[in-house]
Motif scaffolding. Structure first.
Motif, PDB file in Angstrom:
ATOM      1  N   THR A  91      40.448 -29.040 -48.919  1.00 36.55           N
ATOM      2  CA  THR A  91      41.454 -27.995 -49.123  1.00 36.55           C
ATOM      3  C   THR A  91      41.090 -27.063 -50.270  1.00 36.55           C
ATOM      4  O   THR A  91      41.462 -25.881 -50.247  1.00 36.55           O
ATOM      5  CB  THR A  91      42.832 -28.623 -49.382  1.00 36.55           C
ATOM      6  OG1 THR A  91      42.743 -29.534 -50.478  1.00 36.55           O
ATOM      7  CG2 THR A  91      43.332 -29.365 -48.159  1.00 36.55           C
ATOM      8  N   ALA A  92      40.368 -27.559 -51.249  1.00 32.40           N
ATOM      9  CA  ALA A  92      39.963 -26.692 -52.361  1.00 32.40           C
ATOM     10  C   ALA A  92      39.007 -25.614 -51.857  1.00 32.40           C
ATOM     11  O   ALA A  92      39.154 -24.421 -52.177  1.00 32.40           O
ATOM     12  CB  ALA A  92      39.312 -27.521 -53.464  1.00 32.40           C
ATOM     13  N   ALA A  93      38.017 -26.024 -51.061  1.00 35.42           N
ATOM     14  CA  ALA A  93      37.087 -25.043 -50.504  1.00 35.42           C
ATOM     15  C   ALA A  93      37.807 -24.105 -49.543  1.00 35.42           C
ATOM     16  O   ALA A  93      37.514 -22.902 -49.492  1.00 35.42           O
ATOM     17  CB  ALA A  93      35.944 -25.761 -49.785  1.00 35.42           C
ATOM     18  N   ALA A  94      38.742 -24.638 -48.780  1.00 36.71           N
ATOM     19  CA  ALA A  94      39.495 -23.796 -47.848  1.00 36.71           C
ATOM     20  C   ALA A  94      40.311 -22.755 -48.604  1.00 36.71           C
ATOM     21  O   ALA A  94      40.352 -21.578 -48.214  1.00 36.71           O
ATOM     22  CB  ALA A  94      40.402 -24.654 -46.983  1.00 36.71           C
ATOM     23  N   THR A  95      40.959 -23.174 -49.688  1.00 36.80           N
ATOM     24  CA  THR A  95      41.767 -22.239 -50.480  1.00 36.80           C
ATOM     25  C   THR A  95      40.899 -21.121 -51.044  1.00 36.80           C
ATOM     26  O   THR A  95      41.273 -19.937 -50.996  1.00 36.80           O
ATOM     27  CB  THR A  95      42.467 -22.986 -51.631  1.00 36.80           C
ATOM     28  OG1 THR A  95      43.327 -23.993 -51.080  1.00 36.80           O
ATOM     29  CG2 THR A  95      43.294 -22.034 -52.475  1.00 36.80           C
ATOM     30  N   ALA A  96      39.729 -21.479 -51.552  1.00 34.47           N
ATOM     31  CA  ALA A  96      38.823 -20.464 -52.097  1.00 34.47           C
ATOM     32  C   ALA A  96      38.324 -19.525 -51.002  1.00 34.47           C
ATOM     33  O   ALA A  96      38.233 -18.302 -51.203  1.00 34.47           O
ATOM     34  CB  ALA A  96      37.646 -21.146 -52.797  1.00 34.47           C
ATOM     35  N   ALA A  97      38.017 -20.070 -49.828  1.00 36.90           N
ATOM     36  CA  ALA A  97      37.529 -19.233 -48.731  1.00 36.90           C
ATOM     37  C   ALA A  97      38.621 -18.299 -48.222  1.00 36.90           C
ATOM     38  O   ALA A  97      38.358 -17.132 -47.899  1.00 36.90           O
ATOM     39  CB  ALA A  97      37.012 -20.119 -47.598  1.00 36.90           C
ATOM     40  N   TYR A  98      39.840 -18.798 -48.154  1.00 35.24           N
ATOM     41  CA  TYR A  98      40.945 -17.933 -47.735  1.00 35.24           C
ATOM     42  C   TYR A  98      41.125 -16.772 -48.713  1.00 35.24           C
ATOM     43  O   TYR A  98      41.386 -15.627 -48.304  1.00 35.24           O
ATOM     44  CB  TYR A  98      42.244 -18.729 -47.641  1.00 35.24           C
ATOM     45  CG  TYR A  98      42.471 -19.390 -46.308  1.00 35.24           C
ATOM     46  CD1 TYR A  98      42.502 -18.643 -45.137  1.00 35.24           C
ATOM     47  CD2 TYR A  98      42.667 -20.767 -46.205  1.00 35.24           C
ATOM     48  CE1 TYR A  98      42.711 -19.244 -43.903  1.00 35.24           C
ATOM     49  CE2 TYR A  98      42.879 -21.380 -44.982  1.00 35.24           C
ATOM     50  CZ  TYR A  98      42.901 -20.613 -43.834  1.00 35.24           C
ATOM     51  OH  TYR A  98      43.114 -21.198 -42.609  1.00 35.24           O
ATOM     52  N   ALA A  99      41.004 -17.049 -49.999  1.00 38.07           N
ATOM     53  CA  ALA A  99      41.142 -15.983 -50.993  1.00 38.07           C
ATOM     54  C   ALA A  99      40.060 -14.923 -50.809  1.00 38.07           C
ATOM     55  O   ALA A  99      40.337 -13.711 -50.899  1.00 38.07           O
ATOM     56  CB  ALA A  99      41.078 -16.582 -52.398  1.00 38.07           C
ATOM     57  N   LYS A 100      38.830 -15.355 -50.547  1.00 42.96           N
ATOM     58  CA  LYS A 100      37.747 -14.391 -50.335  1.00 42.96           C
ATOM     59  C   LYS A 100      37.951 -13.605 -49.039  1.00 42.96           C
ATOM     60  O   LYS A 100      37.645 -12.409 -48.974  1.00 42.96           O
ATOM     61  CB  LYS A 100      36.402 -15.115 -50.321  1.00 42.96           C
ATOM     62  CG  LYS A 100      36.004 -15.675 -51.684  1.00 42.96           C
ATOM     63  CD  LYS A 100      34.649 -16.374 -51.628  1.00 42.96           C
ATOM     64  CE  LYS A 100      34.253 -16.888 -53.006  1.00 42.96           C
ATOM     65  NZ  LYS A 100      32.953 -17.603 -52.989  1.00 42.96           N
ATOM     66  N   ALA A 101      38.469 -14.270 -48.011  1.00 43.36           N
ATOM     67  CA  ALA A 101      38.733 -13.568 -46.748  1.00 43.36           C
ATOM     68  C   ALA A 101      39.802 -12.502 -46.943  1.00 43.36           C
ATOM     69  O   ALA A 101      39.681 -11.384 -46.424  1.00 43.36           O
ATOM     70  CB  ALA A 101      39.180 -14.573 -45.686  1.00 43.36           C
ATOM     71  N   ALA A 102      40.853 -12.842 -47.696  1.00 49.73           N
ATOM     72  CA  ALA A 102      41.927 -11.871 -47.935  1.00 49.73           C
ATOM     73  C   ALA A 102      41.412 -10.657 -48.694  1.00 49.73           C
ATOM     74  O   ALA A 102      41.851  -9.524 -48.454  1.00 49.73           O
ATOM     75  CB  ALA A 102      43.070 -12.537 -48.709  1.00 49.73           C
TER      76      ALA A 102
END
Length: 712
Positions: A362-373
């Motif tokens: 989930t930590a990597a997912a949260t960071a990836a979502y932020a970059k996608a946004a």
């Protein structure tokens, strides 16, 4: 009031699944997608792309060429009659001509012999005369003669052909293409046709008259020539350029071209897929699920997927789209491989986030979502889509990415961030944002957010409200907060959050009555306040007290409801959030709960009124008519029968009710006590009479005896 709870997949079956993006449905309500309804599915699913958006990434616009600005080059895309191209052409042909010349052109258009047109049109400018002769020849199927006349127009000095240069080059291309099927050497004729269409575009760019926007139309015509010559990549690029210049013909041609491509033998498709434009078109079609019907895959699609996967192995071009296609097919290993070459675009980071969710990171997912946004442009839109359960989503990738990221924020207990990410969708995920605002945030957390970040927008005019213009999202959120404050008894704070003066005044009145009911010392005044609050809750309860979602669905005006979201602890729904949601359940948790609030307040009003008063009977009658459960309605009637006075309208109790009269009950407080005593003592009437006589006699004897003693 309507209380429908329809299956969404049955609302519009008559229209089929191939409804054009953005079209309006007239057979029922469109329920927006709720990301929080099935959180695991929202995180796992990659929504289909939008074919219109995807093909806009293919090809390039022609520098200097104007976009389509009128319907002259566009097929009808609605329900009306298609454009009359002959009429459009006839109108355009008269531009720049004198009245006499206009009449002459109209007459010559009726002829069928091009040579006669040339002979009778000697009084017209050479460019007009020769073009008309060529046009008549083309209509008659004399393509070689037509080409000769069009070439004569183009051979004129530039200053002598300002009106028909673009027209002649465009028509020359069409004539040469028609001749290619007759010519002994097909390839030279096709090559000359392509040159003519390129010349038409350049003439349009150079400023020669082009009222029919033939410069853009030439892209589609040249694409047809390229397709005939076997150059699918060039044809796709030209149709894509036509689409980029605003022509719906370019878009529809790409869809038709994709259908033709899918019908080819596998070996032929495999050869064509070596071309980058063909590869892009096929990828755009697959990730957009063009041709799907009711979530059923078209028969040729599996073949295309297998061929595309084989042809793109190790490809560095279009890697993010190829990764998306493989992810949608469940081939996560291939998706990961393509993502290694996909760069830092929004789609690439979105896919990385989803794969991280699958891995439990989930930590990597949260960071990836932020970059996608951050990577997705704010204005990027993939249009409307329908989910398999028939919900509607206006897919704006940046908003969708934020919405999915909000699920992770809720899971880790960062409720304000989750709400902010959902609210920023500006209405796309309003139901999810409202759910968090209403059931997860504390009222103080919500109030602080609204006070600091959601200023009151200008109120809608009465005309807008009469025309059902929807509230801005900011106003909807402020209304939600106002209703929540009233429900939680913070009457002084609530009114200012409602969106119009009328609701604000009603909120003040309701709050004042609730406070008076608790603070006034005289029972009749308290009963009056309770009843007024009850009536306000009943008749204005949706606007003042209703939940935006379950159980009242103020967001739909109470006319429809949705399936409840199950509160069950799991990977994406933590116990802490469940506790918050359970603490904010409606009391009672029943549809139109404010009606039960109204009857409870009316019952308190009745408790304070003399049972023998008209007001007591009228309050119970009104409460019985307020449409809660049959059990509660019967209870009010039973209470009236057991305790209330006779009234002439009791025969239709709960339907024909008088307004309570709070002016006259006061004197009945005394009579009610006396009447109650009489009722209690009536069985002992004779004994009490005898006791009374004895008491009077004893009192008299006692007084006489006392007087005698005083005399002595």
């Amino acid at each position: 009031m309507l209380t429908r709870n329809w299956r969404r997949d049955l609302l519009c079956l008559s229209l089929g699944a191939a409804v054009p993006m953005g079209s309006a449905l007239a057979c029922g309500p469109d329920f927006p997608l709720r990301l929080l309804e099935n959180r695991a599915q929202s995180l796992a699913q990659l929504p289909e792309g939008n074919f219109r958006f995807e093909v806009s990434r293919i090809g390039h616009a022609v520098v200097g060429l104007n976009n389509v600005t009128a319907a002259t080059n566009s097929p009808d895309v609605g329900y009306g009659e298609p454009p009359n191209y002959v009429e459009q052409r006839a109108t355009a042909e008269l531009i720049g001509l004198s009245p006499a010349q206009q009449t002459r052109v109209t007459q010559l258009r009726e002829l069928t012999d091009p040579h006669e047109v040339a002979r009778l049109g000697v009084d017209l400018p050479a460019e007009i005369r020769d073009y008309l002769a060529g046009a008549v020849a083309f209509t008659a199927g004399e393509y070689r003669t037509a080409a000769e006349y069009f070439q004569q127009v183009l051979a004129l000095p530039a200053e002598q052909r300002p009106l028909r240069s673009t027209w002649a080059a465009y028509s020359l291309g069409r004539s040469l293409f028609a001749l290619s099927s007759e010519a002994g050497e097909v390839e030279p004729a096709l090559a000359q046709a392509q040159q003519a269409f390129e010349q038409a575009r350049q003439l349009s760019i150079d400023g020669f008259s082009d009222p029919l926007e033939l410069g853009v139309a030439s892209l589609g015509e040249q694409a047809r020539v390229a397709r005939t010559a076997g150059d699918w990549n060039r044809a796709i690029e030209l149709y894509a350029a036509q689409n980029l210049h605003g022509s719906p013909i370019g878009y529809s041609s790409l869809k038709l071209l994709m259908n033709d491509l899918a019908a080819l033998p596998s070996a032929h498709i495999a050869t064509l897929l070596k071309g980058p434009a063909v590869q892009q078109l096929v990828t755009a079609s697959l990730i957009s699920r063009i041709g799907w019907s009711f979530d059923e895959q078209p028969p040729n699609e599996k073949k295309l997927i297998a061929l595309l996967q084989r042809s793109t192995a190790g490809s560095l071009q279009n890697a993010d789209r190829l990764a998306a296609m493989n992810y949608q097919q469940g081939d996560y290993a291939s998706a990961r491989a393509f993502l290694e070459h996909a760069g830092d675009g929004g789609l690439a980071w979105w896919l990385r986030a989803k794969l991280a969710v699958r891995d439990g990171d989930t930590a990597a997912a949260t960071a990836a979502y932020a970059k996608a946004a951050q990577a997705f442009p704010k204005d990027e839109s993939w249009g409307e889509r329908r989910t398999p359960d028939w919900s509607v989503e206006s897919l704006q990738p940046k908003c969708r990415v934020d919405g999915e990221s909000a699920i992770l924020a809720l899971q880790r207990g960062d409720y304000l961030q989750a709400f902010d990410q959902l609210y920023r969708s500006n209405g796309v995920y309003w139901l999810d944002a409202a759910s968090v605002a209403e059931r997860v945030l504390s009222v103080d957390e919500l109030k602080q957010y609204v006070d600091s970040q959601v200023p009151a927008p200008p109120p809608l005019s009465q005309q807008d409200r009469d025309n059902y213009v929807p509230l801005p999202v900011a106003a909807s959120l402020r209304d939600l907060l106002g209703r929540r404050l009233l429900r939680e008894g913070r009457y002084d704070e609530a009114p200012t959050y409602f969106d119009n003066p009328d609701l604000q005044n009603k909120a003040r009145w309701y709050g004042q009555m609730r406070q008076d009911a608790e603070s006034n010392w005289w029972p009749t005044n308290r009963a009056f306040a309770y009843y007024q609050a009850a009536a306000s809750a009943r008749y204005d309860g949706m606007a003042l007290l209703g939940y935006e979602l379950s159980p009242d669905y103020a967001t739909f005006g109470g006319n429809f409801s949705l399936d409840p979201v199950e509160l069950k602890a799991g990977p994406w729904l933590a116990d802490a959030e469940i506790q918050r949601q359970q603490a904010t359940l409606a009391q009672p948790d029943q549809r139109f709960h404010y009606r039960y609030v109204a009857t409870a307040l009316a019952s308190k009003a009745a408790d304070l009124l003399p049972h023998s008063s008209q007001a007591f009977a009228a309050v119970l009658c009104k409460a019985s008519s307020w449409g809660t459960s049959l059990q509660e309605q019967s209870a009010f009637y039973q209470r009236y029968v057991e305790q209330g006075p006779y009234v002439v309208w009791a025969g239709d109790f709960g339907h024909q009710c008088q307004e309570p009269d709070f002016r006259n009950p006061d004197k009945r407080y005394v009579t009610q006590i006396i009447d109650a005593m009489r009722t209690t003592l009536r069985p002992f009437k004779l004994a009490l009479q005898i006791a009374g006589v004895l008491l009077v006699t004893a009192t008299g004897l006692l007084l006489i005896n006392r007087r005698r003693k005083t005399v002595r």
